[in-house]
Design a protein around this motif. Structure first.
Motif, PDB file in Angstrom:
ATOM      1  N   LYS A 181     -25.228  26.865 -26.554  1.00  0.00           N
ATOM      2  CA  LYS A 181     -24.550  25.630 -26.906  1.00  0.00           C
ATOM      3  C   LYS A 181     -24.251  24.797 -25.653  1.00  0.00           C
ATOM      4  CE  LYS A 181     -20.503  23.894 -29.303  1.00  0.00           C
ATOM      5  NZ  LYS A 181     -19.321  24.213 -30.076  1.00  0.00           N
ATOM      6  N   ASP A 182     -23.763  25.449 -24.611  1.00  0.00           N
ATOM      7  CA  ASP A 182     -23.407  24.730 -23.392  1.00  0.00           C
ATOM      8  C   ASP A 182     -24.623  24.118 -22.715  1.00  0.00           C
ATOM      9  OD1 ASP A 182     -20.751  25.307 -23.776  1.00  0.00           O
ATOM     10  OD2 ASP A 182     -20.790  27.085 -22.501  1.00  0.00           O
ATOM     11  N   SER A 183     -25.756  24.823 -22.722  1.00  0.00           N
ATOM     12  CA  SER A 183     -26.930  24.276 -22.060  1.00  0.00           C
ATOM     13  C   SER A 183     -27.521  23.103 -22.838  1.00  0.00           C
ATOM     14  CB  SER A 183     -27.989  25.359 -21.826  1.00  0.00           C
ATOM     15  OG  SER A 183     -28.496  25.835 -23.052  1.00  0.00           O
ATOM     16  N   GLU A 184     -27.419  23.129 -24.161  1.00  0.00           N
ATOM     17  CA  GLU A 184     -27.924  22.013 -24.956  1.00  0.00           C
ATOM     18  C   GLU A 184     -27.091  20.762 -24.736  1.00  0.00           C
ATOM     19  OE1 GLU A 184     -28.208  23.158 -29.035  1.00  0.00           O
ATOM     20  OE2 GLU A 184     -30.058  24.263 -28.725  1.00  0.00           O
ATOM     21  N   ILE A 185     -25.776  20.896 -24.693  1.00  0.00           N
ATOM     22  CA  ILE A 185     -24.940  19.712 -24.484  1.00  0.00           C
ATOM     23  C   ILE A 185     -25.131  19.175 -23.069  1.00  0.00           C
ATOM     24  CG2 ILE A 185     -22.795  20.880 -23.812  1.00  0.00           C
ATOM     25  CD1 ILE A 185     -23.051  17.801 -26.098  1.00  0.00           C
ATOM     26  N   ALA A 186     -25.351  20.054 -22.099  1.00  0.00           N
ATOM     27  CA  ALA A 186     -25.623  19.612 -20.731  1.00  0.00           C
ATOM     28  C   ALA A 186     -26.958  18.869 -20.681  1.00  0.00           C
ATOM     29  CB  ALA A 186     -25.634  20.798 -19.777  1.00  0.00           C
ATOM     30  N   ARG A 187     -27.942  19.378 -21.397  1.00  0.00           N
ATOM     31  CA  ARG A 187     -29.254  18.705 -21.453  1.00  0.00           C
ATOM     32  C   ARG A 187     -29.126  17.347 -22.132  1.00  0.00           C
ATOM     33  NH1 ARG A 187     -34.557  21.147 -24.514  1.00  0.00           N
ATOM     34  NH2 ARG A 187     -35.902  19.378 -24.120  1.00  0.00           N
ATOM     35  N   PHE A 188     -28.343  17.301 -23.206  1.00  0.00           N
ATOM     36  CA  PHE A 188     -28.115  16.036 -23.915  1.00  0.00           C
ATOM     37  C   PHE A 188     -27.416  15.036 -22.989  1.00  0.00           C
ATOM     38  CE2 PHE A 188     -25.523  13.520 -27.057  1.00  0.00           C
ATOM     39  CZ  PHE A 188     -26.591  12.835 -27.616  1.00  0.00           C
ATOM     40  N   ALA A 189     -26.430  15.500 -22.233  1.00  0.00           N
ATOM     41  CA  ALA A 189     -25.719  14.624 -21.295  1.00  0.00           C
ATOM     42  C   ALA A 189     -26.670  14.082 -20.232  1.00  0.00           C
ATOM     43  CB  ALA A 189     -24.559  15.376 -20.649  1.00  0.00           C
ATOM     44  N   GLU A 190     -27.576  14.928 -19.745  1.00  0.00           N
ATOM     45  CA  GLU A 190     -28.566  14.480 -18.760  1.00  0.00           C
ATOM     46  C   GLU A 190     -29.489  13.415 -19.358  1.00  0.00           C
ATOM     47  OE1 GLU A 190     -29.061  15.031 -15.446  1.00  0.00           O
ATOM     48  OE2 GLU A 190     -27.067  15.913 -15.586  1.00  0.00           O
ATOM     49  N   ASP A 191     -29.884  13.612 -20.608  1.00  0.00           N
ATOM     50  CA  ASP A 191     -30.738  12.619 -21.275  1.00  0.00           C
ATOM     51  C   ASP A 191     -29.995  11.298 -21.452  1.00  0.00           C
ATOM     52  OD1 ASP A 191     -32.899  14.327 -21.393  1.00  0.00           O
ATOM     53  OD2 ASP A 191     -32.530  14.949 -23.460  1.00  0.00           O
TER      54      ASP A 191
END
Length: 116
Positions: free
Chosen positions: A98-108
């Motif tokens: 979950k944390d890595s997906e939200i971090a990836r979304f934030a980067e996008d």
């Protein structure tokens, strides 16, 4: 007026914001309406530095900003924050933390902002 114009007319983004968003996320991907709303909110929010965050566990600045944008969309659409977050992250395939997906979304989201 073509189909693209009708779709664009119903988006909460300017033409420039929509074009930058479409370069990162496929416009016809699941939950693109929520993602557009989160992009719009993200672009409106100022980053909050770590020392100014009020939560117990500090988040990276852009992750905090993405979460606040998701929360604002949830509040305005009468959905739960978890529901909106789950929907906007549908664009990422496969299992993931979950944390890595939200971090990836934030980067996008940050990438979209940098294109403007």
């Amino acid at each position: 007026m073509g189909l693209h114009d009708v779709i664009q007319e119903n988006r909460p983004l300017t033409v420039e914001q929509a074009e930058a968003t479409d370069e990162v996320f496929d416009q016809v991907a699941p939950a693109s309406d929520y993602r557009d709303q989160v992009v719009s909110e993200f672009l409106e929010l100022d980053p909050v530095p770590l020392h100014a965050q009020t939560r117990d566990q500090k988040l990276p600045v852009e992750v905090d900003r993405a979460r606040r944008a998701i929360r604002n969309v949830a509040d305005s659409s009468n959905r739960t924050e978890a529901n909106v977050e789950q929907r906007v992250k549908q664009v990422y395939d496969g299992p993931g933390e979950k944390d890595s997906e939200i971090a990836r979304f934030a980067e996008d989201l940050k990438e979209i902002e940098s294109q403007l």
